[in-house]
Structures are given as C-alpha cells and as structure tokens.
Design a protein around this motif. Structure first.
Motif, PDB file in Angstrom:
ATOM      1  N   GLN A 246      22.873  14.815 -32.744  1.00  0.00           N
ATOM      2  CA  GLN A 246      23.022  15.727 -31.606  1.00  0.00           C
ATOM      3  C   GLN A 246      22.128  15.245 -30.479  1.00  0.00           C
ATOM      4  O   GLN A 246      20.962  14.893 -30.687  1.00  0.00           O
ATOM      5  N   LEU A 247      22.681  15.236 -29.280  1.00  0.00           N
ATOM      6  CA  LEU A 247      21.961  14.752 -28.104  1.00  0.00           C
ATOM      7  C   LEU A 247      22.018  15.803 -26.999  1.00  0.00           C
ATOM      8  O   LEU A 247      23.096  16.336 -26.700  1.00  0.00           O
ATOM      9  N   VAL A 248      20.869  16.077 -26.403  1.00  0.00           N
ATOM     10  CA  VAL A 248      20.797  17.061 -25.326  1.00  0.00           C
ATOM     11  C   VAL A 248      20.019  16.463 -24.164  1.00  0.00           C
ATOM     12  O   VAL A 248      18.845  16.111 -24.310  1.00  0.00           O
ATOM     13  N   GLU A 249      20.682  16.355 -23.006  1.00  0.00           N
ATOM     14  CA  GLU A 249      20.042  15.806 -21.813  1.00  0.00           C
ATOM     15  C   GLU A 249      19.428  16.917 -20.985  1.00  0.00           C
ATOM     16  O   GLU A 249      19.885  18.056 -20.999  1.00  0.00           O
ATOM     17  N   SER A 250      18.419  16.550 -20.218  1.00  0.00           N
ATOM     18  CA  SER A 250      17.803  17.473 -19.264  1.00  0.00           C
ATOM     19  C   SER A 250      17.186  16.666 -18.135  1.00  0.00           C
ATOM     20  O   SER A 250      17.018  15.444 -18.257  1.00  0.00           O
ATOM     21  N   GLY A 251      16.865  17.353 -17.025  1.00  0.00           N
ATOM     22  CA  GLY A 251      16.127  16.709 -15.953  1.00  0.00           C
ATOM     23  C   GLY A 251      16.923  16.366 -14.714  1.00  0.00           C
ATOM     24  O   GLY A 251      16.362  15.854 -13.746  1.00  0.00           O
ATOM     25  N   GLY A 252      18.217  16.657 -14.701  1.00  0.00           N
ATOM     26  CA  GLY A 252      18.992  16.362 -13.506  1.00  0.00           C
ATOM     27  C   GLY A 252      18.644  17.294 -12.371  1.00  0.00           C
ATOM     28  O   GLY A 252      17.874  18.246 -12.525  1.00  0.00           O
ATOM     29  N   GLY A 253      19.216  17.006 -11.197  1.00  0.00           N
ATOM     30  CA  GLY A 253      18.965  17.874 -10.053  1.00  0.00           C
ATOM     31  C   GLY A 253      19.448  17.253  -8.766  1.00  0.00           C
ATOM     32  O   GLY A 253      20.135  16.229  -8.767  1.00  0.00           O
ATOM     33  N   LEU A 254      19.083  17.920  -7.658  1.00  0.00           N
ATOM     34  CA  LEU A 254      19.455  17.474  -6.320  1.00  0.00           C
ATOM     35  C   LEU A 254      18.206  16.943  -5.626  1.00  0.00           C
ATOM     36  O   LEU A 254      17.199  17.656  -5.514  1.00  0.00           O
ATOM     37  N   VAL A 255      18.268  15.692  -5.180  1.00  0.00           N
ATOM     38  CA  VAL A 255      17.134  15.087  -4.488  1.00  0.00           C
ATOM     39  C   VAL A 255      17.637  14.317  -3.268  1.00  0.00           C
ATOM     40  O   VAL A 255      18.829  14.026  -3.154  1.00  0.00           O
ATOM     41  N   GLN A 256      16.701  13.949  -2.399  1.00  0.00           N
ATOM     42  CA  GLN A 256      17.047  13.129  -1.242  1.00  0.00           C
ATOM     43  C   GLN A 256      16.932  11.647  -1.604  1.00  0.00           C
ATOM     44  O   GLN A 256      16.241  11.268  -2.557  1.00  0.00           O
ATOM     45  N   ALA A 257      17.614  10.847  -0.837  1.00  0.00           N
ATOM     46  CA  ALA A 257      17.550   9.402  -1.042  1.00  0.00           C
ATOM     47  C   ALA A 257      16.093   8.932  -0.990  1.00  0.00           C
ATOM     48  O   ALA A 257      15.310   9.391  -0.150  1.00  0.00           O
ATOM     49  N   GLY A 258      15.753   8.022  -1.909  1.00  0.00           N
ATOM     50  CA  GLY A 258      14.392   7.510  -1.979  1.00  0.00           C
ATOM     51  C   GLY A 258      13.503   8.246  -2.962  1.00  0.00           C
ATOM     52  O   GLY A 258      12.413   7.757  -3.302  1.00  0.00           O
ATOM     53  N   ALA A 259      13.955   9.394  -3.415  1.00  0.00           N
ATOM     54  CA  ALA A 259      13.162  10.201  -4.341  1.00  0.00           C
ATOM     55  C   ALA A 259      13.306   9.690  -5.774  1.00  0.00           C
ATOM     56  O   ALA A 259      14.047   8.732  -6.045  1.00  0.00           O
ATOM     57  N   SER A 260      12.585  10.350  -6.672  1.00  0.00           N
ATOM     58  CA  SER A 260      12.615   9.982  -8.088  1.00  0.00           C
ATOM     59  C   SER A 260      13.023  11.170  -8.934  1.00  0.00           C
ATOM     60  O   SER A 260      12.818  12.334  -8.549  1.00  0.00           O
TER      61      SER A 260
END
Length: 123
Positions: A3-17
């Motif tokens: 089982q695999l569960v991803e997290s940490g996505g989101g909306l950022v501006q260009a150049g961000a991390s």
C-alpha cells in the motif's frame, strides 16, 4: 500486497520548492525499486525518478535532473521527492509506485500505485 500513500502536493509559484512523501506498508521488499511518476491533463504518465530501497541507487528523468532529488528512509518505509526550482511544466498529479519487473522508465513495470497528489506550479 503493498500500500502506498502520497502526501505533500500543493499550489506554488514558479521557482519554489515542494517535498512529496510516499508512505509504504505491507510487503515492501528491500530489493524493490520505488518510483515517482507524474501525469498532466491529456498526457501520458511519465517517469520522474526511481530509487532502490537497499543501497539507494537512483535514476532521474532528464527533465528533472539537477532539480529533483529522490530519497528513502528504510526505517520509516518512506520515499520522498524533493522538488526545487519548480516550473509550470512540472504541474501534474504525482504518483508513487513500487517496481515489479521491466524498464524503470515504464509505468507498466510497476505493480503497486498510490492514489496520487496534485502539484500545481503557477507562472
């Protein structure tokens, strides 16, 4: 079963991390390669990076080499993807996957998949 569960996505501006994390449970074999793929709307799922649980050998797509770093924590059974200098073309749903057999670059070679996490990079 894995089982695999991803997290940490989101909306950022260009150049961000952003840092994505994949938590693995079940029968995680130490000789598995774990991979990250991404899929943008209307496009095929494409390889981003892969790492082997044991030893830490890594492989990257040319489009992310030098900007993204894949890592694993064997004790926590997690695989992370550190994404720096993000570009609008990095916008996609990112998937974590456990390799089974075949080319690391092909999604067909991966048996188990997470549900995906959205990454959106604005210009």
């Amino acid at each position: 079963q894995v089982q695999l569960v991803e997290s940490g996505g989101g909306l950022v501006q260009a150049g961000a991390s952003l840092r994505l994390s994949c938590a693995a449970s079940g029968r995680t074999a130490s000789n598995y390669y774990m991979g990250w793929f991404r899929q943008a709307p209307g496009k095929e799922r494409e390889f981003v990076a892969a790492i082997i649980w044991r030893g830490g050998s890594t492989v990257y797509a040319d489009s992310v080499k030098g900007r993204f770093t894949i890592s694993r924590d064997n004790a926590k059974n997690t695989v992370d993807l550190q994404m720096n200098s993000l570009k609008p073309e990095d916008t996609a749903v990112y998937y974590c996957a456990a390799h089974h057999s075949g080319s690391l670059y092909s999604p067909l070679a991966y048996r188990y998949w997470g549900q995906g996490t959205q990454v959106t990079v604005s210009s």
